[in-house]
Design a protein around this motif. Structure first.
Motif, PDB file in Angstrom:
ATOM      1  N   ARG A 219       3.088   0.692 -11.170  1.00 46.09           N
ATOM      2  CA  ARG A 219       3.593  -0.490  -9.545  1.00 46.09           C
ATOM      3  C   ARG A 219       3.136  -1.309 -10.501  1.00 46.09           C
ATOM      4  N   TRP A 220       1.600  -1.537 -10.854  1.00 47.83           N
ATOM      5  CA  TRP A 220       1.091  -3.039 -11.226  1.00 47.83           C
ATOM      6  C   TRP A 220       1.945  -3.412 -12.731  1.00 47.83           C
TER       7      TRP A 220
ATOM      8  N   ASP B  51      -0.813   8.529  -5.607  1.00 41.93           N
ATOM      9  CA  ASP B  51      -1.856   7.961  -5.887  1.00 41.93           C
ATOM     10  C   ASP B  51      -1.875   7.665  -7.210  1.00 41.93           C
TER      11      ASP B  51
ATOM     12  N   ARG C 175      -0.063   4.330 -10.652  1.00 39.05           N
ATOM     13  CA  ARG C 175      -0.782   2.883 -10.081  1.00 39.05           C
ATOM     14  C   ARG C 175      -0.339   1.760 -11.102  1.00 39.05           C
TER      15      ARG C 175
ATOM     16  N   ARG D 155       0.867  -1.174   0.356  1.00 39.96           N
ATOM     17  CA  ARG D 155       0.149  -0.103   0.127  1.00 39.96           C
ATOM     18  C   ARG D 155       0.997   1.745  -0.087  1.00 39.96           C
ATOM     19  N   THR D 156       0.437   2.165  -1.137  1.00 34.85           N
ATOM     20  CA  THR D 156       1.330   3.585  -0.717  1.00 34.85           C
ATOM     21  C   THR D 156       1.291   4.558   0.300  1.00 34.85           C
TER      22      THR D 156
END
Length: 398
Positions: A360-361, A352, A357, A194-195
Protein backbone atom coordinates in the motif's frame (compact mmCIF):
# COMPACT_ATOMS: atom_id res chain seq x y z
CA UNK A 1 -42.17 -23.30 -34.24
CA UNK A 2 -39.69 -20.58 -35.16
CA UNK A 3 -36.34 -21.60 -36.66
CA UNK A 4 -33.07 -19.73 -36.29
CA UNK A 5 -29.35 -20.33 -36.00
CA UNK A 6 -28.80 -18.65 -32.63
CA UNK A 7 -31.24 -18.15 -29.74
CA UNK A 8 -29.92 -15.56 -27.27
CA UNK A 9 -31.53 -15.79 -23.85
CA UNK A 10 -31.10 -12.49 -21.99
CA UNK A 11 -30.94 -8.91 -23.23
CA UNK A 12 -28.45 -7.28 -20.89
CA UNK A 13 -25.07 -6.05 -22.11
CA UNK A 14 -23.75 -9.49 -23.07
CA UNK A 15 -26.94 -10.61 -24.82
CA UNK A 16 -27.55 -7.32 -26.61
CA UNK A 17 -23.93 -7.06 -27.82
CA UNK A 18 -24.11 -10.66 -29.08
CA UNK A 19 -27.33 -9.89 -30.97
CA UNK A 20 -25.83 -6.73 -32.49
CA UNK A 21 -22.65 -8.47 -33.63
CA UNK A 22 -24.39 -11.52 -35.08
CA UNK A 23 -26.94 -9.35 -36.84
CA UNK A 24 -24.22 -7.25 -38.44
CA UNK A 25 -22.52 -10.45 -39.59
CA UNK A 26 -25.73 -11.63 -41.25
CA UNK A 27 -26.20 -14.59 -38.90
CA UNK A 28 -29.80 -15.50 -38.14
CA UNK A 29 -30.54 -14.86 -34.46
CA UNK A 30 -33.40 -14.23 -32.04
CA UNK A 31 -32.94 -12.44 -28.70
CA UNK A 32 -35.39 -13.15 -25.86
CA UNK A 33 -35.77 -10.81 -22.88
CA UNK A 34 -38.84 -9.77 -20.84
CA UNK A 35 -37.99 -6.04 -20.82
CA UNK A 36 -38.91 -3.86 -23.81
CA UNK A 37 -36.55 -1.25 -22.35
CA UNK A 38 -33.77 -2.40 -20.07
CA UNK A 39 -34.56 -1.13 -16.54
CA UNK A 40 -32.26 0.79 -14.16
CA UNK A 41 -29.73 -1.51 -12.52
CA UNK A 42 -26.63 -0.85 -10.40
CA UNK A 43 -23.88 -2.41 -12.45
CA UNK A 44 -21.02 -1.06 -14.52
CA UNK A 45 -21.37 2.74 -14.76
CA UNK A 46 -18.15 3.58 -16.60
CA UNK A 47 -15.68 1.99 -18.97
CA UNK A 48 -12.09 2.87 -19.78
CA UNK A 49 -8.55 1.52 -19.82
CA UNK A 50 -8.37 -2.12 -20.92
CA UNK A 51 -12.11 -2.20 -21.63
CA UNK A 52 -11.88 0.19 -24.60
CA UNK A 53 -9.69 -1.97 -26.87
CA UNK A 54 -11.84 -4.99 -25.97
CA UNK A 55 -14.96 -3.03 -26.91
CA UNK A 56 -13.26 -1.88 -30.12
CA UNK A 57 -12.85 -5.49 -31.24
CA UNK A 58 -16.64 -5.94 -31.12
CA UNK A 59 -17.07 -3.25 -33.77
CA UNK A 60 -19.60 -1.42 -31.56
CA UNK A 61 -17.27 1.14 -29.98
CA UNK A 62 -17.96 4.17 -32.17
CA UNK A 63 -21.72 4.16 -31.71
CA UNK A 64 -21.77 3.08 -28.06
CA UNK A 65 -19.38 5.72 -26.80
CA UNK A 66 -21.76 8.40 -28.05
CA UNK A 67 -24.00 7.55 -25.10
CA UNK A 68 -21.22 8.20 -22.56
CA UNK A 69 -19.55 11.18 -20.88
CA UNK A 70 -15.74 11.42 -20.96
CA UNK A 71 -14.02 12.85 -17.88
CA UNK A 72 -10.68 13.69 -19.58
CA UNK A 73 -8.74 13.95 -16.32
CA UNK A 74 -8.91 12.21 -12.96
CA UNK A 75 -7.50 13.38 -9.63
CA UNK A 76 -6.18 10.71 -7.26
CA UNK A 77 -6.29 11.43 -3.53
CA UNK A 78 -5.38 9.91 -0.19
CA UNK A 79 -5.17 11.31 3.35
CA UNK A 80 -7.22 14.29 2.18
CA UNK A 81 -4.64 15.43 -0.36
CA UNK A 82 -4.49 15.23 -4.12
CA UNK A 83 -1.64 12.89 -4.95
CA UNK A 84 -1.78 13.10 -8.74
CA UNK A 85 -3.73 14.55 -11.64
CA UNK A 86 -3.55 12.47 -14.77
CA UNK A 87 -5.24 12.15 -18.16
CA UNK A 88 -8.20 9.78 -18.15
CA UNK A 89 -10.24 7.92 -20.76
CA UNK A 90 -13.13 7.00 -18.45
CA UNK A 91 -16.51 7.03 -20.20
CA UNK A 92 -19.42 7.30 -17.77
CA UNK A 93 -22.94 6.02 -18.46
CA UNK A 94 -25.69 4.47 -16.39
CA UNK A 95 -25.84 0.74 -17.07
CA UNK A 96 -29.36 0.78 -18.45
CA UNK A 97 -28.42 3.65 -20.79
CA UNK A 98 -25.46 1.66 -22.09
CA UNK A 99 -27.51 -1.51 -22.57
CA UNK A 100 -30.32 0.31 -24.35
CA UNK A 101 -27.76 2.03 -26.60
CA UNK A 102 -26.40 -1.44 -27.42
CA UNK A 103 -29.90 -2.69 -28.20
CA UNK A 104 -30.36 0.21 -30.61
CA UNK A 105 -27.50 -1.24 -32.68
CA UNK A 106 -29.23 -4.59 -33.22
CA UNK A 107 -30.12 -4.77 -36.95
CA UNK A 108 -33.75 -5.36 -38.01
CA UNK A 109 -32.81 -8.85 -39.18
CA UNK A 110 -32.48 -9.96 -35.55
CA UNK A 111 -35.88 -10.52 -33.99
CA UNK A 112 -36.37 -9.49 -30.35
CA UNK A 113 -39.06 -11.28 -28.37
CA UNK A 114 -40.13 -9.55 -25.15
CA UNK A 115 -41.05 -12.53 -23.04
CA UNK A 116 -39.56 -15.14 -20.72
CA UNK A 117 -38.02 -18.50 -21.50
CA UNK A 118 -39.61 -21.23 -19.37
CA UNK A 119 -37.96 -24.32 -20.76
CA UNK A 120 -34.88 -25.34 -22.72
CA UNK A 121 -33.68 -28.65 -24.10
CA UNK A 122 -30.31 -29.19 -25.76
CA UNK A 123 -28.59 -31.79 -27.92
CA UNK A 124 -25.95 -32.40 -30.55
CA UNK A 125 -28.03 -31.06 -33.45
CA UNK A 126 -30.81 -28.59 -32.61
CA UNK A 127 -31.92 -26.88 -29.41
CA UNK A 128 -35.46 -26.24 -28.18
CA UNK A 129 -36.56 -23.06 -26.39
CA UNK A 130 -40.09 -22.75 -24.98
CA UNK A 131 -41.47 -19.27 -24.28
CA UNK A 132 -43.96 -18.21 -21.61
CA UNK A 133 -46.83 -18.12 -24.12
CA UNK A 134 -46.10 -21.69 -25.22
CA UNK A 135 -44.40 -20.72 -28.47
CA UNK A 136 -41.28 -22.73 -29.34
CA UNK A 137 -37.99 -21.84 -31.01
CA UNK A 138 -35.68 -24.33 -32.70
CA UNK A 139 -32.08 -23.11 -32.85
CA UNK A 140 -28.70 -24.58 -33.68
CA UNK A 141 -27.17 -22.91 -30.59
CA UNK A 142 -28.42 -21.30 -27.39
CA UNK A 143 -26.38 -18.43 -26.00
CA UNK A 144 -27.23 -18.14 -22.32
CA UNK A 145 -26.70 -14.49 -21.38
CA UNK A 146 -29.25 -14.19 -18.58
CA UNK A 147 -26.87 -12.96 -15.88
CA UNK A 148 -27.59 -14.10 -12.34
CA UNK A 149 -30.82 -15.97 -13.14
CA UNK A 150 -30.55 -19.63 -12.17
CA UNK A 151 -33.75 -21.40 -13.23
CA UNK A 152 -32.63 -22.31 -16.76
CA UNK A 153 -29.21 -23.35 -15.52
CA UNK A 154 -30.81 -25.80 -13.11
CA UNK A 155 -32.89 -27.15 -15.98
CA UNK A 156 -29.69 -27.87 -17.90
CA UNK A 157 -27.94 -29.45 -14.93
CA UNK A 158 -25.54 -26.54 -14.47
CA UNK A 159 -24.21 -25.94 -10.96
CA UNK A 160 -23.08 -22.66 -9.45
CA UNK A 161 -20.02 -22.90 -7.19
CA UNK A 162 -19.67 -19.90 -4.89
CA UNK A 163 -16.03 -18.94 -4.42
CA UNK A 164 -16.52 -15.87 -2.24
CA UNK A 165 -19.92 -14.87 -0.85
CA UNK A 166 -20.48 -11.08 -0.69
CA UNK A 167 -16.94 -10.56 -1.93
CA UNK A 168 -17.54 -6.81 -2.27
CA UNK A 169 -20.41 -4.32 -2.09
CA UNK A 170 -21.03 -1.39 -4.42
CA UNK A 171 -22.88 1.76 -3.35
CA UNK A 172 -24.07 4.01 -6.16
CA UNK A 173 -25.35 7.57 -5.68
CA UNK A 174 -25.03 11.15 -6.95
CA UNK A 175 -22.80 13.80 -5.38
CA UNK A 176 -23.43 17.53 -5.79
CA UNK A 177 -21.52 20.58 -4.56
CA UNK A 178 -22.77 22.40 -1.46
CA UNK A 179 -22.36 26.18 -1.34
CA UNK A 180 -20.55 26.38 -4.69
CA UNK A 181 -21.49 26.00 -8.35
CA UNK A 182 -19.34 22.95 -9.16
CA UNK A 183 -16.99 20.43 -7.61
CA UNK A 184 -13.32 21.38 -8.15
CA UNK A 185 -12.28 18.24 -10.06
CA UNK A 186 -13.36 16.65 -13.37
CA UNK A 187 -13.24 13.17 -11.77
CA UNK A 188 -11.78 11.80 -8.54
CA UNK A 189 -10.52 8.52 -7.10
CA UNK A 190 -10.10 8.55 -3.32
CA UNK A 191 -8.11 5.74 -1.70
CA UNK A 192 -8.75 4.75 1.94
CA UNK A 193 -6.59 5.72 4.89
CA UNK A 194 -7.33 2.79 7.20
CA UNK A 195 -7.91 -0.90 6.57
CA UNK A 196 -10.47 -0.82 9.40
CA UNK A 197 -12.82 1.15 7.11
CA UNK A 198 -12.95 -1.91 4.82
CA UNK A 199 -13.05 0.34 1.80
CA UNK A 200 -11.52 -0.29 -1.63
CA UNK A 201 -11.97 3.25 -3.00
CA UNK A 202 -14.44 5.96 -3.90
CA UNK A 203 -14.67 7.01 -7.52
CA UNK A 204 -16.53 10.10 -8.74
CA UNK A 205 -17.07 10.68 -12.46
CA UNK A 206 -19.45 12.68 -14.65
CA UNK A 207 -22.50 11.26 -16.38
CA UNK A 208 -24.01 14.12 -18.31
CA UNK A 209 -24.36 17.05 -15.90
CA UNK A 210 -24.36 14.79 -12.82
CA UNK A 211 -21.36 13.71 -10.75
CA UNK A 212 -21.83 10.02 -10.08
CA UNK A 213 -20.23 8.19 -7.15
CA UNK A 214 -19.39 4.50 -6.76
CA UNK A 215 -18.14 3.54 -3.30
CA UNK A 216 -16.61 0.06 -3.08
CA UNK A 217 -16.46 -1.64 0.31
CA UNK A 218 -15.83 -5.08 1.82
CA UNK A 219 -18.56 -5.61 4.42
CA UNK A 220 -21.23 -8.22 5.14
CA UNK A 221 -24.72 -7.08 4.19
CA UNK A 222 -25.93 -7.23 7.81
CA UNK A 223 -23.29 -4.67 8.87
CA UNK A 224 -25.01 -1.72 10.63
CA UNK A 225 -22.64 0.55 8.71
CA UNK A 226 -24.99 0.40 5.70
CA UNK A 227 -27.86 1.75 7.79
CA UNK A 228 -25.66 4.58 9.05
CA UNK A 229 -24.68 5.40 5.48
CA UNK A 230 -28.28 5.56 4.30
CA UNK A 231 -29.28 7.79 7.23
CA UNK A 232 -26.38 10.23 6.97
CA UNK A 233 -24.15 9.56 3.95
CA UNK A 234 -22.25 12.85 4.13
CA UNK A 235 -21.13 12.29 7.74
CA UNK A 236 -20.28 8.64 7.08
CA UNK A 237 -18.16 9.53 4.06
CA UNK A 238 -16.36 12.32 5.92
CA UNK A 239 -15.50 9.93 8.77
CA UNK A 240 -14.12 7.34 6.34
CA UNK A 241 -12.18 9.84 4.25
CA UNK A 242 -10.51 12.56 6.33
CA UNK A 243 -10.10 15.75 4.32
CA UNK A 244 -12.73 14.84 1.73
CA UNK A 245 -14.90 17.80 2.80
CA UNK A 246 -12.02 20.20 2.34
CA UNK A 247 -11.08 18.70 -1.01
CA UNK A 248 -14.60 18.99 -2.41
CA UNK A 249 -15.36 22.36 -0.87
CA UNK A 250 -18.51 20.87 0.63
CA UNK A 251 -20.79 18.23 -0.86
CA UNK A 252 -24.18 16.59 -0.50
CA UNK A 253 -25.47 13.20 -1.58
CA UNK A 254 -28.53 13.28 -3.80
CA UNK A 255 -30.91 10.79 -5.36
CA UNK A 256 -31.45 7.21 -4.22
CA UNK A 257 -28.57 5.28 -2.68
CA UNK A 258 -28.38 1.90 -4.37
CA UNK A 259 -26.48 -0.96 -2.75
CA UNK A 260 -25.45 -4.14 -4.57
CA UNK A 261 -23.48 -7.04 -3.06
CA UNK A 262 -21.47 -9.22 -5.40
CA UNK A 263 -20.71 -12.92 -4.95
CA UNK A 264 -17.85 -14.49 -6.86
CA UNK A 265 -19.00 -17.75 -8.45
CA UNK A 266 -18.30 -19.98 -11.42
CA UNK A 267 -20.67 -22.30 -13.28
CA UNK A 268 -19.76 -25.98 -13.47
CA UNK A 269 -20.90 -28.77 -15.82
CA UNK A 270 -21.05 -26.07 -18.47
CA UNK A 271 -19.31 -28.03 -21.25
CA UNK A 272 -22.48 -29.23 -22.92
CA UNK A 273 -23.65 -29.65 -26.49
CA UNK A 274 -25.81 -26.90 -27.93
CA UNK A 275 -25.43 -24.19 -25.28
CA UNK A 276 -22.76 -21.66 -24.36
CA UNK A 277 -22.70 -19.25 -21.38
CA UNK A 278 -21.36 -15.70 -21.56
CA UNK A 279 -20.81 -12.91 -19.02
CA UNK A 280 -22.22 -13.37 -15.52
CA UNK A 281 -24.15 -16.44 -16.64
CA UNK A 282 -20.79 -18.22 -16.74
CA UNK A 283 -18.80 -16.53 -13.96
CA UNK A 284 -19.06 -13.30 -12.00
CA UNK A 285 -16.36 -10.71 -11.38
CA UNK A 286 -15.75 -8.21 -8.59
CA UNK A 287 -17.18 -4.75 -9.41
CA UNK A 288 -14.49 -3.11 -7.28
CA UNK A 289 -11.82 -4.65 -9.52
CA UNK A 290 -13.67 -3.22 -12.54
CA UNK A 291 -13.23 -6.23 -14.84
CA UNK A 292 -16.86 -7.14 -15.53
CA UNK A 293 -17.10 -5.45 -18.91
CA UNK A 294 -13.64 -6.78 -19.83
CA UNK A 295 -15.10 -10.26 -19.43
CA UNK A 296 -18.31 -9.44 -21.30
CA UNK A 297 -16.58 -7.84 -24.28
CA UNK A 298 -14.02 -10.66 -24.43
CA UNK A 299 -16.69 -13.40 -24.27
CA UNK A 300 -18.88 -11.77 -26.90
CA UNK A 301 -16.04 -10.85 -29.25
CA UNK A 302 -14.48 -14.32 -29.23
CA UNK A 303 -17.86 -16.02 -29.56
CA UNK A 304 -19.16 -13.87 -32.44
CA UNK A 305 -15.94 -13.17 -34.34
CA UNK A 306 -14.22 -16.55 -33.98
CA UNK A 307 -16.32 -19.47 -32.79
CA UNK A 308 -19.93 -19.13 -34.00
CA UNK A 309 -18.98 -18.57 -37.67
CA UNK A 310 -16.73 -21.66 -37.50
CA UNK A 311 -19.36 -23.78 -35.74
CA UNK A 312 -22.09 -22.89 -38.23
CA UNK A 313 -19.90 -23.89 -41.17
CA UNK A 314 -20.35 -27.59 -40.34
CA UNK A 315 -23.23 -29.74 -39.19
CA UNK A 316 -24.04 -30.33 -35.53
CA UNK A 317 -23.36 -28.43 -32.30
CA UNK A 318 -21.70 -31.10 -30.18
CA UNK A 319 -19.69 -30.66 -27.00
CA UNK A 320 -16.36 -30.70 -28.86
CA UNK A 321 -17.34 -27.49 -30.63
CA UNK A 322 -18.54 -25.75 -27.46
CA UNK A 323 -15.34 -26.60 -25.60
CA UNK A 324 -13.30 -24.52 -28.05
CA UNK A 325 -14.94 -21.38 -26.67
CA UNK A 326 -14.21 -22.21 -23.03
CA UNK A 327 -10.63 -23.18 -23.93
CA UNK A 328 -10.04 -20.08 -26.05
CA UNK A 329 -6.69 -18.71 -24.75
CA UNK A 330 -7.87 -15.10 -24.94
CA UNK A 331 -10.94 -15.88 -22.84
CA UNK A 332 -9.01 -18.08 -20.39
CA UNK A 333 -6.43 -15.35 -19.85
CA UNK A 334 -9.10 -12.68 -19.28
CA UNK A 335 -11.03 -14.85 -16.80
CA UNK A 336 -7.89 -15.68 -14.82
CA UNK A 337 -6.76 -12.04 -14.77
CA UNK A 338 -10.20 -10.91 -13.57
CA UNK A 339 -10.25 -13.43 -10.71
CA UNK A 340 -6.69 -12.59 -9.63
CA UNK A 341 -7.44 -8.87 -9.63
CA UNK A 342 -10.53 -9.39 -7.44
CA UNK A 343 -8.48 -11.08 -4.71
CA UNK A 344 -5.50 -8.74 -5.06
CA UNK A 345 -7.56 -5.58 -4.58
CA UNK A 346 -9.37 -7.03 -1.57
CA UNK A 347 -6.10 -7.91 0.17
CA UNK A 348 -4.55 -4.59 -0.82
CA UNK A 349 -7.53 -2.79 0.75
CA UNK A 350 -8.14 -4.66 4.02
CA UNK A 351 -5.25 -7.06 4.74
CA UNK A 352 -3.11 -5.91 7.69
CA UNK A 353 -0.17 -8.21 7.00
CA UNK A 354 3.26 -6.61 6.73
CA UNK A 355 3.56 -7.46 3.03
CA UNK A 356 0.27 -5.79 2.14
CA UNK A 357 1.03 -2.72 4.25
CA UNK A 358 4.31 -2.37 2.37
CA UNK A 359 2.51 -2.71 -0.95
CA UNK A 360 0.00 0.00 0.00
CA UNK A 361 2.76 2.44 0.90
CA UNK A 362 4.71 1.56 -2.25
CA UNK A 363 1.60 2.21 -4.32
CA UNK A 364 0.98 5.54 -2.60
CA UNK A 365 4.60 6.68 -2.99
CA UNK A 366 4.67 5.57 -6.62
CA UNK A 367 1.54 7.54 -7.48
CA UNK A 368 2.80 10.55 -5.57
CA UNK A 369 6.07 10.44 -7.54
CA UNK A 370 4.16 10.16 -10.82
CA UNK A 371 2.04 13.15 -9.86
CA UNK A 372 5.13 15.23 -9.05
CA UNK A 373 6.73 14.25 -12.37
CA UNK A 374 3.62 15.24 -14.31
CA UNK A 375 3.45 18.61 -12.61
CA UNK A 376 7.18 19.19 -13.19
CA UNK A 377 7.09 18.31 -16.87
CA UNK A 378 3.69 19.75 -17.70
CA UNK A 379 4.07 22.14 -20.66
CA UNK A 380 3.30 25.80 -20.05
CA UNK A 381 1.25 26.19 -23.23
CA UNK A 382 -2.34 27.33 -22.68
CA UNK A 383 -5.05 24.71 -22.59
CA UNK A 384 -6.83 24.52 -25.97
CA UNK A 385 -10.51 25.33 -26.12
CA UNK A 386 -12.85 22.31 -26.05
CA UNK A 387 -13.59 20.93 -29.48
CA UNK A 388 -17.12 20.18 -30.55
CA UNK A 389 -17.83 16.82 -32.08
CA UNK A 390 -18.57 16.77 -35.81
CA UNK A 391 -22.13 16.21 -36.87
CA UNK A 392 -23.02 12.79 -38.22
CA UNK A 393 -25.10 12.43 -41.40
CA UNK A 394 -28.17 11.95 -39.21
CA UNK A 395 -27.50 15.30 -37.53
CA UNK A 396 -26.36 13.81 -34.20
CA UNK A 397 -22.98 14.35 -32.58
CA UNK A 398 -20.54 11.76 -33.93
Amino acid sequence: MRYTDIAIVGGGLAGSATAAMLGRAGIAAIMIDPHTTYPPDLRCEKIGGTQLPRLRRTGLEHELLRSTTVDGEVWEARFGFVVAKKPSDQHGAMYDTFVNATRALIPPGVEILYTKVVEVATGDERQRVVLADGEEISARLIVLANGLSISLRHMLGLQRRVISECHSVTLGFDVAPAGQPTLPFPALTYWPKRTADRMAYLTLFPIGAVMRANLMVYRPMDDIWFRAFRENPEATMSAMMPGFDRMTGGFRVGGPIKIRPADLYVTENHRQAGVVLVGDAFATSCPAAGTGTDKVFTDVERLCNVHIPTWLATEGMGRAKIERFYDDPVKVECDAWSAAKAWHLRSLSIDDGLTWRARRWARFIGRLAQGVMRRTHRPSTPTPAPQTRPESPEGKAA
